[in-house]
Design a protein around this motif. Structure first.
Motif, PDB file in Angstrom:
ATOM      1  N   ARG A  61      29.507  -6.754  49.450  1.00 28.56           N
ATOM      2  CA  ARG A  61      28.613  -5.891  48.739  1.00 28.56           C
ATOM      3  C   ARG A  61      29.562  -5.353  48.533  1.00 28.56           C
ATOM      4  N   GLY A  62      29.489  -6.349  46.879  1.00 24.19           N
ATOM      5  CA  GLY A  62      29.888  -6.229  44.991  1.00 24.19           C
ATOM      6  C   GLY A  62      31.274  -6.950  45.623  1.00 24.19           C
ATOM      7  N   GLU A  63      33.209  -6.022  45.538  1.00 18.57           N
ATOM      8  CA  GLU A  63      33.507  -6.522  45.442  1.00 18.57           C
ATOM      9  C   GLU A  63      34.331  -6.256  47.250  1.00 18.57           C
ATOM     10  N   GLY A  64      33.572  -5.337  47.837  1.00 22.42           N
ATOM     11  CA  GLY A  64      34.266  -5.418  48.928  1.00 22.42           C
ATOM     12  C   GLY A  64      33.368  -5.511  50.063  1.00 22.42           C
ATOM     13  N   HIS A  65      33.069  -4.894  51.305  1.00 19.66           N
ATOM     14  CA  HIS A  65      31.975  -4.961  52.147  1.00 19.66           C
ATOM     15  C   HIS A  65      31.694  -4.084  52.743  1.00 19.66           C
ATOM     16  N   ARG A  66      30.877  -4.199  53.545  1.00 21.55           N
ATOM     17  CA  ARG A  66      30.117  -3.212  54.457  1.00 21.55           C
ATOM     18  C   ARG A  66      29.686  -2.932  55.918  1.00 21.55           C
ATOM     19  N   ASP A  67      29.005  -2.156  56.643  1.00 18.76           N
ATOM     20  CA  ASP A  67      29.491  -2.548  57.939  1.00 18.76           C
ATOM     21  C   ASP A  67      27.830  -1.968  58.719  1.00 18.76           C
ATOM     22  N   ASN A  68      27.009  -2.770  58.674  1.00 15.34           N
ATOM     23  CA  ASN A  68      25.036  -1.813  58.990  1.00 15.34           C
ATOM     24  C   ASN A  68      25.699  -1.852  60.516  1.00 15.34           C
ATOM     25  N   ARG A  69      25.724  -0.247  60.974  1.00 19.41           N
ATOM     26  CA  ARG A  69      25.904  -0.479  62.362  1.00 19.41           C
ATOM     27  C   ARG A  69      23.969   0.112  62.812  1.00 19.41           C
ATOM     28  N   ILE A  70      24.252  -0.832  64.304  1.00 16.21           N
ATOM     29  CA  ILE A  70      23.111  -0.498  64.414  1.00 16.21           C
ATOM     30  C   ILE A  70      23.102   0.135  66.113  1.00 16.21           C
ATOM     31  N   HIS A  76      29.235 -11.259  57.419  1.00 24.33           N
ATOM     32  CA  HIS A  76      30.371 -12.163  57.754  1.00 24.33           C
ATOM     33  C   HIS A  76      30.847 -12.205  59.344  1.00 24.33           C
ATOM     34  N   SER A  77      30.994 -11.105  59.942  1.00 22.17           N
ATOM     35  CA  SER A  77      30.746 -11.100  61.663  1.00 22.17           C
ATOM     36  C   SER A  77      29.917 -10.225  61.670  1.00 22.17           C
ATOM     37  N   THR A  78      30.405  -9.887  63.060  1.00 21.16           N
ATOM     38  CA  THR A  78      29.688  -9.194  64.022  1.00 21.16           C
ATOM     39  C   THR A  78      30.675  -8.474  65.397  1.00 21.16           C
ATOM     40  N   ARG A  79      30.499  -7.386  65.597  1.00 18.17           N
ATOM     41  CA  ARG A  79      30.789  -6.857  66.738  1.00 18.17           C
ATOM     42  C   ARG A  79      30.051  -6.005  67.675  1.00 18.17           C
ATOM     43  N   HIS A  80      29.299  -6.168  68.759  1.00 16.43           N
ATOM     44  CA  HIS A  80      28.820  -5.907  69.786  1.00 16.43           C
ATOM     45  C   HIS A  80      29.337  -5.608  70.339  1.00 16.43           C
ATOM     46  N   PRO A 112      30.870   1.441  54.596  1.00 13.55           N
ATOM     47  CA  PRO A 112      31.931   1.045  53.876  1.00 13.55           C
ATOM     48  C   PRO A 112      33.271   0.197  54.714  1.00 13.55           C
ATOM     49  N   VAL A 113      33.155  -0.909  54.524  1.00  5.73           N
ATOM     50  CA  VAL A 113      34.806  -1.220  55.800  1.00  5.73           C
ATOM     51  C   VAL A 113      35.667  -1.543  54.870  1.00  5.73           C
ATOM     52  N   ILE A 114      36.871  -1.458  55.059  1.00  2.29           N
ATOM     53  CA  ILE A 114      37.894  -2.144  54.502  1.00  2.29           C
ATOM     54  C   ILE A 114      38.198  -3.181  55.771  1.00  2.29           C
ATOM     55  N   LEU A 115      38.209  -4.858  55.409  1.00  2.00           N
ATOM     56  CA  LEU A 115      39.161  -5.761  56.448  1.00  2.00           C
ATOM     57  C   LEU A 115      40.020  -5.952  56.122  1.00  2.00           C
ATOM     58  N   LEU A 116      40.742  -5.347  57.364  1.00  2.00           N
ATOM     59  CA  LEU A 116      42.556  -5.815  57.964  1.00  2.00           C
ATOM     60  C   LEU A 116      42.624  -7.554  58.481  1.00  2.00           C
ATOM     61  N   GLY A 117      43.419  -7.775  57.764  1.00  4.81           N
ATOM     62  CA  GLY A 117      43.927  -8.881  58.424  1.00  4.81           C
ATOM     63  C   GLY A 117      43.194 -11.109  58.203  1.00  4.81           C
TER      64      GLY A 117
END
Length: 152
Positions: A106-115, A73-77, A146-151
């Motif tokens: 993932r499912g009905e939401g989103h997750r953040d795989n932080r590395i 969906h997106s990345t942020r470095h 898990p994360v919540i996408l805002l905006g």
């Protein structure tokens, strides 16, 4: 050899521009940050094998990096501290810490795989501009939350 402040600022800016180009999926901007014959090394933790993988060439590297994150969906470095040492007037090396966020559905939401990454970098000054000549990723740890996408 002592690094002057203009070189330090240019190298810090280079790391930030790399993060921005990856996050914006801009292969042209990314390729412009590398020497023509750049070496980019991925650790086994990121390449799915038992050994590091080395990719060479600025256009191959930029395409490979963007392709690797294009399904997300997106990345942020987030570039954190950076240690820089000048080897000669036109070469340098350093280490940059980075928190890399990889947002995926993932499912009905989103997750953040932080590395949590450390980039082992070598730089070359070409026609007055600092570029990456080698970039090797070292993975320290990762978490998936898990994360919540805002905006949206």
């Amino acid at each position: 050899m002592r690094m002057d402040s203009s070189d330090r600022v240019a190298l810090t800016d280079l790391a930030a521009r790399y993060a921005q180009a990856v996050d914006r999926r801009n292969t042209t901007a990314l390729a412009a940050l590398f020497t023509d014959d750049v070496a980019f090394v991925l650790p086994p933790a990121l390449n799915g094998t038992d050994a590091p993988t080395e990719i060479r060439g600025n256009t191959v590297v930029s395409s490979s990096v963007v392709d690797a994150v294009s399904h997300l969906h997106s990345t942020r470095h987030i570039v954190e501290q950076q240690i820089l040492d000048l080897d000669s007037p036109t070469t340098a090396h350093g280490e940059a810490y980075c928190s890399a966020h990889h947002i995926y559905p993932r499912g009905e939401g989103h997750r953040d795989n932080r590395i949590e990454i450390r980039y082992q970098d070598s730089f070359e000054k070409v026609d007055g501009t600092w570029l990456f000549s080698r970039r090797e990723l070292v993975v320290d740890f990762a978490e998936d939350v898990p994360v919540i996408l805002l905006g949206q």
